[in-house]
Enzyme design. Structure first.
Site, PDB file in Angstrom:
ATOM      1  N   GLY A 253       0.788  -1.235   0.000  1.00 28.01           N
ATOM      2  CA  GLY A 253       0.000   0.000   0.000  1.00 28.01           C
ATOM      3  C   GLY A 253       0.817   1.282   0.000  1.00 28.01           C
ATOM      4  N   SER A 254       2.057   1.225  -0.526  1.00 29.50           N
ATOM      5  CA  SER A 254       2.822   2.484  -0.561  1.00 29.50           C
ATOM      6  C   SER A 254       2.168   3.468  -1.532  1.00 29.50           C
ATOM      7  CB  SER A 254       4.288   2.235  -0.924  1.00 29.50           C
ATOM      8  OG  SER A 254       4.414   1.902  -2.280  1.00 29.50           O
TER       9      SER A 254
ATOM     10  N   MET B 245      -3.907  -7.301  -6.881  1.00 37.98           N
ATOM     11  CA  MET B 245      -3.391  -8.432  -7.635  1.00 37.98           C
ATOM     12  C   MET B 245      -4.472  -9.432  -8.072  1.00 37.98           C
ATOM     13  SD  MET B 245      -0.530  -7.151  -7.784  1.00 37.98           S
ATOM     14  CE  MET B 245       0.858  -8.119  -8.350  1.00 37.98           C
TER      15      MET B 245
ATOM     16  N   ASN C   9      -5.222   1.874 -13.444  1.00 37.84           N
ATOM     17  CA  ASN C   9      -4.298   0.942 -12.802  1.00 37.84           C
ATOM     18  C   ASN C   9      -2.873   1.454 -12.954  1.00 37.84           C
ATOM     19  OD1 ASN C   9      -3.289  -1.604 -11.729  1.00 37.84           O
ATOM     20  ND2 ASN C   9      -2.737  -2.163 -13.835  1.00 37.84           N
TER      21      ASN C   9
ATOM     22  N   HIS D 130       1.000   0.179 -13.276  1.00 39.42           N
ATOM     23  CA  HIS D 130       1.697  -1.053 -13.635  1.00 39.42           C
ATOM     24  C   HIS D 130       3.204  -0.771 -13.718  1.00 39.42           C
ATOM     25  CE1 HIS D 130       2.166  -5.020 -15.348  1.00 39.42           C
ATOM     26  NE2 HIS D 130       3.000  -4.480 -16.217  1.00 39.42           N
TER      27      HIS D 130
ATOM     28  N   SER E  99       3.637   2.767 -15.738  1.00 38.99           N
ATOM     29  CA  SER E  99       2.550   3.307 -16.564  1.00 38.99           C
ATOM     30  C   SER E  99       1.282   3.368 -15.718  1.00 38.99           C
ATOM     31  CB  SER E  99       2.242   2.361 -17.738  1.00 38.99           C
ATOM     32  OG  SER E  99       3.418   1.971 -18.421  1.00 38.99           O
TER      33      SER E  99
ATOM     34  N   ASP F 189      -3.770  -5.330 -18.655  1.00 35.09           N
ATOM     35  CA  ASP F 189      -2.740  -4.292 -18.821  1.00 35.09           C
ATOM     36  C   ASP F 189      -2.679  -3.726 -20.238  1.00 35.09           C
ATOM     37  OD1 ASP F 189      -1.996  -4.648 -16.136  1.00 35.09           O
ATOM     38  OD2 ASP F 189      -0.570  -6.215 -16.640  1.00 35.09           O
TER      39      ASP F 189
END
Ligand code: GAR
Length: 194
Positions: free
Chosen positions: A20-21, A95, A112, A114, A141, A150
């Site tokens: 969770g950074s 995930m 999202n 990635h 990205s 993705d």
């Protein structure tokens, strides 16, 4: 509690699975006056996700939803999203793969982050694969989520140089730093057009 500047900030939900950074960073950004978003809901598929700590620390509503049965899980998630008037979903180290119907329902409303320069290295183990292929650059990205993994339209990207003798751990650390700059920027960009 987060301070709101008028009613301008849009409610966002952050989905996490682990450290969770990125969540922590988004929360910190949301507290800034110029931020266009407020993190109102955190959903984790993992009850042990360290990131849940940040949701609790900042008094943000958080829900643990087991994804063993995706239909049931997404039904619960949709209920929470509606209840909290969520305008945009941010996947930040989430995930699990969302169902096609969920993605269709929130078309253009899920983004999202990635850890690669998409369209290269979709999926997992991105850093090691980039190193193994002797790439000179990797990066991160932020993209819209569509029904192919993705593969949605890219919002913003940042290149990171791969160094001689880089390990996947070292590279991941440098890329994560850039993720923390990129994600709030991309989120604000998306929200200005909503
Ligand atoms: C980040 O590097 C993010 O890009 C990646 O997981 C990490 C989560 O870190 N996401 C994916 O690999 C999604 N396919 P965090 O939990 O510290 O934010």
């Amino acid at each position: 509690m987060q301070k709101l500047t008028g009613n301008k900030k849009k409610n966002v939900a952050v989905f996490i699975s682990g450290n969770g950074s990125n969540l922590k960073n988004l929360i910190n950004h949301s507290l800034k006056k110029k931020s266009k978003f407020k993190v109102c809901l955190v959903i984790s598929n993992n009850s042990k996700a360290k990131g849940l700590y940040f949701a609790k620390k900042f008094n943000i509503k958080n829900k643990i939803i087991k994804y063993s049965n995706i239909k049931i899980a997404e039904k619960k998630a949709i209920l929470e999203l509606k209840k909290n008037n969520i305008k945009l979903i941010c996947l930040a180290g989430f995930m699990k793969i969302l169902s096609k119907s969920f993605i269709k329902k929130f078309c253009g409303k899920i983004i999202n982050i990635h850890p690669s320069l998409l369209p290269k290295y979709k999926g997992l183990n991105t850093h090691q694969r980039a190193i193994n292929n002797n790439e000179r650059y990797s990066g991160c990205s932020v993209h819209y989520v569509n029904q192919k993994l993705d593969s949605g339209k890219i919002i913003l990207q940042k290149k990171v140089k791969i160094l001689k003798n880089d390990t996947s751990k070292k590279l991941a650390k440098r890329i994560l730093k850039q993720e923390h700059l990129l994600f709030p920027k991309a989120l604000n960009k998306v929200l200005s057009s909503l």
